[in-house]
Design a protein around this motif. Sequence first.
Motif, short mmCIF file in Angstrom:
data_model
loop_
_atom_site.label_atom_id
_atom_site.label_comp_id
_atom_site.label_asym_id
_atom_site.label_seq_id
_atom_site.Cartn_x
_atom_site.Cartn_y
_atom_site.Cartn_z
N SER A 43 -0.96 -17.50 -16.94
CA SER A 43 -0.83 -16.31 -17.78
C SER A 43 0.12 -16.57 -18.95
CB SER A 43 -0.33 -15.13 -16.93
OG SER A 43 0.89 -15.46 -16.32
N HIS A 44 0.21 -15.56 -19.83
CA HIS A 44 1.09 -15.61 -20.98
C HIS A 44 1.83 -14.28 -21.08
CE1 HIS A 44 -0.95 -19.21 -22.46
NE2 HIS A 44 -2.09 -18.59 -22.23
N TYR A 57 3.68 -7.70 -23.56
CA TYR A 57 2.24 -7.77 -23.31
C TYR A 57 1.97 -8.89 -22.30
CZ TYR A 57 1.72 -4.88 -27.48
OH TYR A 57 1.81 -3.87 -28.39
N LEU A 58 1.09 -8.64 -21.37
CA LEU A 58 0.72 -9.61 -20.34
C LEU A 58 -0.73 -10.04 -20.57
CD1 LEU A 58 2.28 -7.67 -17.35
CD2 LEU A 58 3.31 -9.53 -18.65
N TYR A 59 -0.94 -11.36 -20.56
CA TYR A 59 -2.27 -11.91 -20.82
C TYR A 59 -2.66 -12.91 -19.72
CZ TYR A 59 -1.30 -10.27 -25.58
OH TYR A 59 -0.98 -9.50 -26.67
N SER A 60 -3.96 -13.07 -19.56
CA SER A 60 -4.47 -14.11 -18.66
C SER A 60 -4.35 -15.46 -19.37
CB SER A 60 -5.92 -13.82 -18.30
OG SER A 60 -6.72 -13.88 -19.47
N ASP A 62 -6.59 -17.27 -20.66
CA ASP A 62 -7.43 -17.34 -21.87
C ASP A 62 -7.10 -16.24 -22.89
OD1 ASP A 62 -8.44 -15.30 -20.35
OD2 ASP A 62 -10.52 -15.95 -20.44
N LEU A 63 -5.90 -15.67 -22.81
CA LEU A 63 -5.38 -14.65 -23.72
C LEU A 63 -6.15 -13.34 -23.72
CD1 LEU A 63 -4.13 -16.66 -26.82
CD2 LEU A 63 -2.77 -15.52 -25.07
N LYS A 64 -6.78 -13.01 -22.62
CA LYS A 64 -7.38 -11.69 -22.43
C LYS A 64 -6.31 -10.81 -21.79
CE LYS A 64 -11.66 -13.04 -23.38
NZ LYS A 64 -11.81 -13.36 -24.76
N PRO A 65 -6.27 -9.50 -22.13
CA PRO A 65 -5.29 -8.62 -21.51
C PRO A 65 -5.37 -8.68 -19.98
CG PRO A 65 -6.37 -7.51 -23.33
CD PRO A 65 -7.11 -8.80 -23.12
N ALA A 66 -4.22 -8.86 -19.35
CA ALA A 66 -4.15 -8.95 -17.89
C ALA A 66 -3.56 -7.65 -17.35
CB ALA A 66 -3.30 -10.14 -17.45
N ASP A 67 -4.17 -7.10 -16.33
CA ASP A 67 -3.69 -5.87 -15.72
C ASP A 67 -2.28 -6.08 -15.17
OD1 ASP A 67 -3.45 -3.37 -14.62
OD2 ASP A 67 -4.93 -3.70 -13.04
#
Length: 134
Positions: A43-44, A57-60, A62-67
């Motif tokens: 994650s990022h 902001y939390l991302y997976s 691949d920079l998709k929004p992560a819950d």
Amino acid sequence: MKNLIFTLVLGVATTAWAHEGHHDSPGMVQAPKGGVIKSLEESHVEVVTKGNDIKVYLYSKDLKPADATRFKVKLFTEIPRTKKKESLSFKVQGNLLEANFDAKGIHRYTLIVNINDSVTGHDDNLKFTVEPRK
């Protein structure tokens, strides 16, 4: 002799130009919201600040929004000179954590994001240097 020197200089210059523009190495990640981003295993985390407002902001991977429910997060601030830590409360909305911190006129502080990723089971303490601006 002049021919040899010219050939060497030309070879070095050509090599330097060949590497020009080769800046996006696999380890570099562009922050989607224009903040400061740090990478974890899967994650990022991106931090954006303006005045007293802090957005995390939390991302997976691949920079998709992560819950945000995927993560266990605690936020702290630390004042450099005193090393005084203060816990921050925050609101969660999707992949966004929102908090407020009144820096009380100091020009810099450290935001510490203590994060546990339930997917990897990995704990991290990420430190972001924040210089509050209005």
